[in-house]
Design an enzyme around this catalytic site. Structure first.
Site, short mmCIF file in Angstrom:
data_model
loop_
_atom_site.label_atom_id
_atom_site.label_comp_id
_atom_site.label_asym_id
_atom_site.label_seq_id
_atom_site.Cartn_x
_atom_site.Cartn_y
_atom_site.Cartn_z
N ASP A 238 0.80 -1.22 0.00
CA ASP A 238 0.00 0.00 0.00
C ASP A 238 0.84 1.28 0.00
O ASP A 238 0.29 2.37 0.17
CB ASP A 238 -0.95 0.01 1.21
CG ASP A 238 -1.96 -1.12 1.17
OD1 ASP A 238 -2.49 -1.38 0.07
OD2 ASP A 238 -2.21 -1.75 2.21
N ASP A 239 2.14 1.15 -0.19
CA ASP A 239 3.03 2.32 -0.10
C ASP A 239 2.84 3.27 -1.28
O ASP A 239 3.01 2.87 -2.45
CB ASP A 239 4.49 1.86 -0.03
CG ASP A 239 5.44 3.02 0.22
OD1 ASP A 239 5.58 3.40 1.39
OD2 ASP A 239 6.00 3.56 -0.75
N VAL A 240 2.51 4.52 -0.98
CA VAL A 240 2.24 5.51 -2.03
C VAL A 240 3.50 5.81 -2.84
O VAL A 240 3.45 5.97 -4.07
CB VAL A 240 1.67 6.80 -1.40
CG1 VAL A 240 1.54 7.89 -2.45
CG2 VAL A 240 0.32 6.53 -0.75
N TRP A 280 11.81 2.84 -4.68
CA TRP A 280 11.71 4.07 -3.89
C TRP A 280 12.74 5.10 -4.34
O TRP A 280 12.47 6.30 -4.37
CB TRP A 280 11.92 3.76 -2.40
CG TRP A 280 10.71 3.31 -1.67
CD1 TRP A 280 9.41 3.40 -2.07
CD2 TRP A 280 10.69 2.67 -0.38
NE1 TRP A 280 8.58 2.86 -1.12
CE2 TRP A 280 9.34 2.42 -0.07
CE3 TRP A 280 11.68 2.30 0.53
CZ2 TRP A 280 8.95 1.80 1.12
CZ3 TRP A 280 11.31 1.71 1.71
CH2 TRP A 280 9.95 1.46 2.02
#
Length: 284
Positions: A238-240, A280
């Site tokens: 769920d990491d934006v 990331w």
């Protein structure tokens, strides 16, 4: 090492270490002793550790500091299988070429990792760093050396004694204050520890145990699983930031769906944590 220095230097509000002239300086606590160390890497990619605050270092303490650094940079892990997989993956091929040598920089202390995960919930990264700095400088200790302060993360024993009103000066929500104090109390009582979580033997069992704790959902649990407990298959789906990076790499008009994320991660198994960390870096 340059890829890792690039990650460490990503925010000026980082307060747990300093990077200057390709040298990292931080405090590493061993028992009751606080060691101020400096790390740098030579042209042969050999890392050197220097103790700079004058304490006489025993062989045992030296070995523990070395072990901490190896865990911090995940140096005991052979990344060859990850690179073999990533170089054939359309999403990962570019990031691993751009950031080759990057490792999942860890947060070896469980309380620090949990606090960082909770502080980062539902806010942008820059504000999360600001909150952490306020928290550390309010309740942490420090070593002064050559006119500078080097901070030590607050202990769970200390935070367990506080109330949410004590944390009111820090610009986090009251709920986050409650969560952090609750976790500190669980650790102070011995109910929660890094050793107990690792002793559960699997990612799924450790994740279940973490999610039972108030304030910890799947995102925070997987953040801790990848950066503290070192499960390479941990995946914060769920990491934006992850969604934004995938959108950028694929030049898509929308963020990936959960089904697409599951399909991507299935191809990365058991390196989902490393895949996430490299993605990331595309945006952070």
């Amino acid at each position: 090492m340059k890829a890792n220095l690039g990650y460490l230097e990503r925010n000026k509000n980082e307060c747990m270490f300093e990077v200057e002239n390709e040298t990292v300086t931080r405090v590493i606590v061993v028992g009751e002793t606080r060691h101020l160390v400096r790390l740098n890497v030579n042209e042969q990619n050999q890392m050197f550790v220097r103790f700079v605050n004058g304490f006489k270092t025993s062989k045992l303490d030296g070995a523990k500091v070395t072990a901490y650094i190896r865990e911090w940079f995940d140096l005991n892990r052979d990344l060859t299988p990850f690179y073999e997989m990533a170089n054939t993956d359309p999403l990962l091929k570019g990031p691993v070429q751009n950031f080759y040598g990057l490792r999942v920089i860890g947060v070896p202390d469980l309380f620090e990792a949990l606090c960082w995960g909770i502080l980062g919930q539902q806010i942008n990264l820059a504000f999360a760093y600001t909150l952490k700095k306020q928290f550390v400088e309010k309740y942490g200790d420090s070593i002064e050396w050559s006119g500078r302060k080097y901070w030590i993360f607050p202990s769970y024993e200390q935070i367990a004694q506080l109330t949410p009103d004590d944390l009111a000066e820090i610009k986090m929500t009251r709920r986050k204050s409650e969560f952090i104090i609750g976790i500190a109390q669980l650790m102070a009582s011995g109910e929660l520890s890094k050793e107990k979580l690792l002793g559960l033997g699997s990612l799924k069992e450790a994740e279940k145990s973490l999610i039972k704790i108030r304030g910890i959902g799947p995102w925070t649990a997987n953040y801790v699983l990848m950066r503290c407990l070192r499960f390479t298959s941990a995946f914060p789906i769920d990491d934006v930031g992850l969604h934004n990076s995938i959108k950028q790499v694929t030049a898509a008009e929308r963020k990936p769906s959960k089904e697409e994320l599951m399909a991507f991660s299935g191809k990365w198994d058991p390196w989902q944590a490393y895949a996430t960390f490299y993605l990331w870096r595309v945006n952070y």
